[in-house]
Design a protein around this motif. Structure first.
Motif, PDB file in Angstrom:
ATOM      1  N   PRO A   1      46.457  48.018  39.148  1.00  0.00           N
ATOM      2  CA  PRO A   1      45.908  46.668  38.943  1.00  0.00           C
ATOM      3  C   PRO A   1      46.726  45.554  39.585  1.00  0.00           C
ATOM      4  CG  PRO A   1      46.949  47.484  36.935  1.00  0.00           C
ATOM      5  CD  PRO A   1      46.909  48.630  37.888  1.00  0.00           C
ATOM      6  N   SER A   2      47.868  45.873  40.182  1.00  0.00           N
ATOM      7  CA  SER A   2      48.644  44.844  40.880  1.00  0.00           C
ATOM      8  C   SER A   2      48.078  44.556  42.268  1.00  0.00           C
ATOM      9  CB  SER A   2      50.106  45.278  40.999  1.00  0.00           C
ATOM     10  OG  SER A   2      50.206  46.554  41.594  1.00  0.00           O
TER      11      SER A   2
ATOM     12  N   TRP B   1      39.876  45.358  40.209  1.00  0.00           N
ATOM     13  CA  TRP B   1      38.823  45.425  39.188  1.00  0.00           C
ATOM     14  C   TRP B   1      37.432  45.492  39.820  1.00  0.00           C
ATOM     15  CZ3 TRP B   1      40.137  46.971  34.677  1.00  0.00           C
ATOM     16  CH2 TRP B   1      41.437  46.730  34.212  1.00  0.00           C
ATOM     17  N   GLU B   2      37.258  44.869  40.976  1.00  0.00           N
ATOM     18  CA  GLU B   2      35.987  44.987  41.694  1.00  0.00           C
ATOM     19  C   GLU B   2      35.785  46.430  42.153  1.00  0.00           C
ATOM     20  OE1 GLU B   2      32.412  44.059  42.983  1.00  0.00           O
ATOM     21  OE2 GLU B   2      33.681  42.375  42.361  1.00  0.00           O
ATOM     22  N   LYS B   3      36.845  47.021  42.680  1.00  0.00           N
ATOM     23  CA  LYS B   3      36.778  48.390  43.166  1.00  0.00           C
ATOM     24  C   LYS B   3      36.492  49.374  42.033  1.00  0.00           C
ATOM     25  CE  LYS B   3      39.575  51.893  45.544  1.00  0.00           C
ATOM     26  NZ  LYS B   3      40.911  52.192  46.140  1.00  0.00           N
TER      27      LYS B   3
ATOM     28  N   ILE C   1      36.935  37.851  39.356  1.00  0.00           N
ATOM     29  CA  ILE C   1      36.215  38.757  38.462  1.00  0.00           C
ATOM     30  C   ILE C   1      36.299  38.149  37.063  1.00  0.00           C
ATOM     31  CG2 ILE C   1      36.222  41.002  37.323  1.00  0.00           C
ATOM     32  CD1 ILE C   1      35.216  41.313  40.033  1.00  0.00           C
ATOM     33  N   ILE C   2      35.163  37.632  36.601  1.00  0.00           N
ATOM     34  CA  ILE C   2      35.061  37.112  35.235  1.00  0.00           C
ATOM     35  C   ILE C   2      34.211  38.096  34.439  1.00  0.00           C
ATOM     36  CG2 ILE C   2      34.414  35.165  33.778  1.00  0.00           C
ATOM     37  CD1 ILE C   2      36.534  34.481  35.879  1.00  0.00           C
ATOM     38  N   ILE C   3      34.781  38.692  33.397  1.00  0.00           N
ATOM     39  CA  ILE C   3      34.002  39.619  32.575  1.00  0.00           C
ATOM     40  C   ILE C   3      33.514  38.887  31.329  1.00  0.00           C
ATOM     41  CG2 ILE C   3      35.310  41.605  33.430  1.00  0.00           C
ATOM     42  CD1 ILE C   3      35.836  40.903  29.850  1.00  0.00           C
ATOM     43  N   TYR C   4      32.340  39.294  30.841  1.00  0.00           N
ATOM     44  CA  TYR C   4      31.796  38.668  29.638  1.00  0.00           C
ATOM     45  C   TYR C   4      30.844  39.640  28.948  1.00  0.00           C
ATOM     46  CZ  TYR C   4      27.576  37.852  32.433  1.00  0.00           C
ATOM     47  OH  TYR C   4      26.453  38.018  33.214  1.00  0.00           O
TER      48      TYR C   4
ATOM     49  N   PHE D   1      39.683  38.273  34.814  1.00  0.00           N
ATOM     50  CA  PHE D   1      40.481  39.439  35.176  1.00  0.00           C
ATOM     51  C   PHE D   1      41.227  39.235  36.491  1.00  0.00           C
ATOM     52  CE2 PHE D   1      39.020  43.524  32.827  1.00  0.00           C
ATOM     53  CZ  PHE D   1      39.196  42.882  31.614  1.00  0.00           C
ATOM     54  N   GLU D   2      40.658  38.467  37.391  1.00  0.00           N
ATOM     55  CA  GLU D   2      41.316  38.245  38.681  1.00  0.00           C
ATOM     56  C   GLU D   2      40.746  37.000  39.353  1.00  0.00           C
ATOM     57  OE1 GLU D   2      41.726  40.330  43.094  1.00  0.00           O
ATOM     58  OE2 GLU D   2      41.351  41.604  41.348  1.00  0.00           O
TER      59      GLU D   2
END
Length: 823
Positions: free
Chosen positions: A476-477, A482-484, A743-746, A765-766
């Motif tokens: 995750p660095s 997160w898209e991948k 990347i916004i999760i909801y 997330f990013e």
């Protein structure tokens, strides 16, 4: 101080005869051959009986072919005639030596012996092994495969221990009585209930002492504070809020060898070995290893390097402290390594155990009935210390060639049998909670994406597997991680109820050190590589999602929550020591900064060699890494390449390490004197320095109070909302906003038992900070919802105009009363 010793150690013929009759009677029984071997394996080793006699059993396949004379096989017993100080690092002790012949029956040697001294918390027991003269007239040793105590390591004799008295006096018997009762009449042996979350711990670096006793001190101190309602420190908060602890492997590991020799470095004879009274120099084991380099021998007991007292009681004391924790019992999970053996096993166990070499050392021969039975017996004795669960390492490694199908197949039957080993403590029987780590079709190319991570769950639905986001290849660095991995994120949400979840663990953090710093780093996580790594694996937004919204079973790693460094380390071999260090030097870029390097606990050994600055060590490490690859790991050639860096007219390793950088201080002296032995010594000092710098106690005062409190709050939320462990319902929602490198999760989840109760999440997330209308994105009537948890330093004034920076997030809740009151 003298200790009374019964020198009349002798074979008891009548009792031995009964043992032999029992063993031979199995052959004529109706049991299958595997059932017979399981029964025999229960009698192997040394058992101190209630009547004061000791049953002894050894499996000795092929011994008759190797032995010079049958009567040259004998049991050798060493009983101390002086008191052993278990805390002493080095001491010389006199032992009474006794030798006696046991009875051979086929591939087994049996005996019932009188006069052997049992060990306990205070008293050392008799040490024992089997010895014989081979056809080359060399003295050979056969060690106990399944001992209860190995205080001086795998190459020393085992210790006879009064295991029955240990179990009878343990402080958590009430716990076993409660948890061994089944609520279902048809289930005679209940399985331990699933925990809600797990803390992963490496014993050697999780306390100042680096021992199991050190962990006991931590949890006893926390217990006392909770009982007296005293506030916990931020670092203490990182140890609680879990109902299970998973220890990285605590089995005995390989030991340091400067020669391929079976001699012990911790149990050394002084003078003649043939005397009735012998002097033995005892060294307290100081092996340092991350735990996965196992020789298999002694896997029934605990690595003595992790025991401050060298006594099995230390393990039981720790487990009882967890089981009697004041807020709720904390379960203990063992990480079991039975998929491979290190090459040192060739010096210690019968060749029948091994199928041949692999990338870790040796494949184990699980298909041979006696080997299979002994491995299961090792596990049974190990879990009888009081564990509640097991993690089975490397499930994909349990493979065999099936001549009937002509294919290499997975030995799932053995894996499932491991899950069904019955624990028995003072008559209380349980089956343990089970986690499988299984990434099949590893090592096939592309296994990360091909693997379903569900094979064992489908075979045993009550078990768990490591999920797709917790294996080492998750990084995750890196920018775009997160898209991948979004398809895997959605799998976690929809089918991940029996997956272990989370980001930081011993594997992922170690792999994070190996990322090339030239790759596309997610610099939103920090300004330096160490900041990026720490914020990647202990990320507030991700923790909020994992603990408060995601299905599955969350697991944290104490080194990530403490923001302590971590890597693969071992000071256990000369042969591969330099190679291991050359592959781990990325640790210096990703985990160490100049300020930390200047601290007294950081690399004190290497500083004595002239590495006064982090830059010097990092440059030399990079040169070593490239030289090892360039010279195909030929140490003599690597030394010549590195020594060339002292030549003013030479730049070594393609200008990577200009000699001018090494001319400072003692570095030039180090390089000019460099030879293979000094390079090996450097590697050993590097590993031991890393072990020291990874100890979490060095960072207790630096733990961020806000972050520690936030993480604890998310864990407590998980306990209060256990229904979150289940998969998404049809009426639940979960999605992402993916644009402009963000990347916004909801999403929203509903309690399946009380639909009005719900939780909602939104997290960055990013990506850079962004303004969001929470009500619009989640389609919420904000009057029905309240803020439950916000990530540290997130200011919430208007949910229709919320600014979320990278790694920030918000959790909302709706209770049934709120829904009703707003109708």
């Amino acid at each position: 101080m003298k200790v009374k010793v019964d020198t009349s150690i002798r074979l008891v013929p009548k009792a031995t005869g009964k043992l032999l009759a029992w063993a031979s009677g199995l052959e004529s029984s109706t049991n299958t051959y595997l059932e017979q071997t399981k029964a025999l394996s229960r009698k192997l080793g040394a058992y101190y009986r209630p009547d004061g006699l000791t049953e002894i059993g050894f499996w000795v396949p092929g011994l008759i072919r190797d032995v010079l004379h049958e009567r040259e096989i004998y049991l050798e017993v060493f009983t101390p005639i002086e008191r052993i100080d278990w805390q002493e690092k080095e001491q010389t002790i006199k032992f009474r030596r006794d030798r006696l012949h046991l009875e051979q029956q086929g591939e087994y040697i049996w005996g019932v012996v009188a006069g052997m001294q049992p060990g306990n918390r205070e008293q050392a027991g008799s040490f024992y092994w089997l010895r014989y003269i081979d056809r080359a007239e060399k003295l050979r040793t056969i060690r106990d495969l399944v001992p209860h105590s190995l205080p001086y390591g795998i190459f020393a004799p085992a210790e006879l221990y009064d295991i029955d008295s240990l179990q009878a006096s343990r402080a958590d018997l009430d716990y076993f009585e409660r948890t061994a009762k089944s609520s279902k009449p048809k289930i005679k042996i209940p399985r331990v209930s699933d925990p809600k979350n797990i803390l992963q711990i490496h014993v050697g670096t999780a306390s100042a002492e680096g021992t199991i006793e050190g962990l006991t001190h931590i949890y006893k101190d926390i217990t006392e504070k909770l009982k007296t309602k005293k506030p916990l420190t931020p670092s203490e908060q990182n140890y609680i809020g879990y109902d299970a602890i998973e220890l990285l492997p605590t089995e005995p590991t390989i030991e340091y060898r400067d020669e391929y020799s079976p001699e012990s470095e911790f149990f050394a004879f002084i003078g003649e070995e043939d005397d009735d009274v012998v002097e033995i120099e005892l060294f307290k084991p100081n092996t340092q290893d991350w735990g996965y380099d196992v020789p298999i021998l002694g896997s029934s007991t605990t690595n003595p390097a992790l025991l401050a007292t060298l006594r099995p009681d230390e393990v039981v004391d720790f487990i009882a402290t967890l089981h009697n924790f004041p807020t709720h019992p904390i379960q203990l999970i063992y990480d079991l390594v039975y998929g491979h053996a290190d090459n040192q096993s060739e010096l210690l166990i019968a060749r029948e155990f091994l199928k041949g070499p692999n990338m870790y050392g040796q494949d184990l021969n699980h298909q041979l009935p006696m080997v299979r039975a002994i491995l299961l017996e090792m596990q049974r004795r190990k879990i009888n210390t009081g564990a509640d669960g097991i993690r089975i390492d490397g499930g994909q490694d349990f493979r065999f060639f099936n001549p009937l199908s002509g294919r290499v197949e997975q030995d799932d039957a053995y894996l499932l049998e491991m899950s069904n080993v019955v624990q028995e403590i003072k008559g209380h029987k349980r089956l343990l909670f089970t986690i499988f780590e299984d990434g099949r079709p590893w090592p096939e190319k592309g296994w990360e994406e091909k693997s379903t991570y569900r094979e064992l769950i489908e075979l045993k639905p009550e078990s768990y597997q490591w999920g797709p986001l917790i294996f080492a290849h998750n990084t995750p660095s890196l920018k775009g991680f997160w898209e991948k991995k979004w398809s895997r994120v959605m799998e976690v949400m929809t089918i991940g109820d029996h997956w272990i979840t989370g980001c930081g663990n011993h594997d992922t953090v170690r792999r994070g050190n190996q990322i090339n710093a030239q790759e596309v780093i997610n610099w939103n996580l920090g300004k330096t590589l160490p900041e990026v790594l720490h914020n990647a694996y202990d990320n507030p937004a991700v923790n909020l999602w994992v603990n408060c919204f995601s299905p599955g079973l969350p697991m944290d790693f104490i080194n990530t929550t403490m923001r302590a460094p971590w890597l693969f380390f071992r000071n256990t071999d000369e042969q591969y020591g330099v190679k291991v260090v050359s592959e781990e030097v990325g640790f210096l870029d990703w985990q160490i900064n100049p300020h930390l390097y200047r601290q007294s606990h950081c690399f004190p050994r290497l500083k004595t060699l002239g590495f006064k600055q982090l830059k010097q060590l990092s440059q030399f490490g990079k040169a070593l890494h490239h030289a090892m690859i360039q010279q195909d790991y030929n140490l003599a050639e690597v030394v010549e390449v590195l020594r060339s860096c002292t030549n003013p007219d030479t730049y070594c390793i393609d200008d990577l390490l200009p000699q001018v950088e090494l001319m400072r201080g003692g570095m030039v002296r180090f390089l000019k004197k460099l030879d293979e032995d000094r390079l090996k010594r450097f590697a050993l000092m590097f590993m031991e320095d890393c072990y020291q710098v990874c100890n979490v106690s060095n960072y207790q005062s630096q733990v961020d109070p806000l972050r520690a409190k936030f993480n604890l709050t998310t864990r407590e939320f998980r306990h209060q909302h256990s229904w979150l462990a289940h998969n998404l319902l049809k009426e639940d929602t979960f999605d992402k906003i993916s644009k402009e490198e963000r990347i916004i999760i909801y999403g929203i989840r509903h309690n399946p038992h009380q639909e009005e109760e719900a939780v909602a999440i939104i997290a960055n997330f990013e990506g850079e900070a962004i303004k969001l209308d929470v009500a619009e994105i989640l389609k919420l009537d904000l009057a029905e919802w309240q803020i439950a948890i916000a990530t540290p330093n997130l200011k919430v004034e208007d949910l229709t105009d919320l600014t979320l920076a990278n790694s920030q997030g918000l959790l909302l809740t709706r209770s049934s009363s709120q829904a009703v009151s707003n109708e």
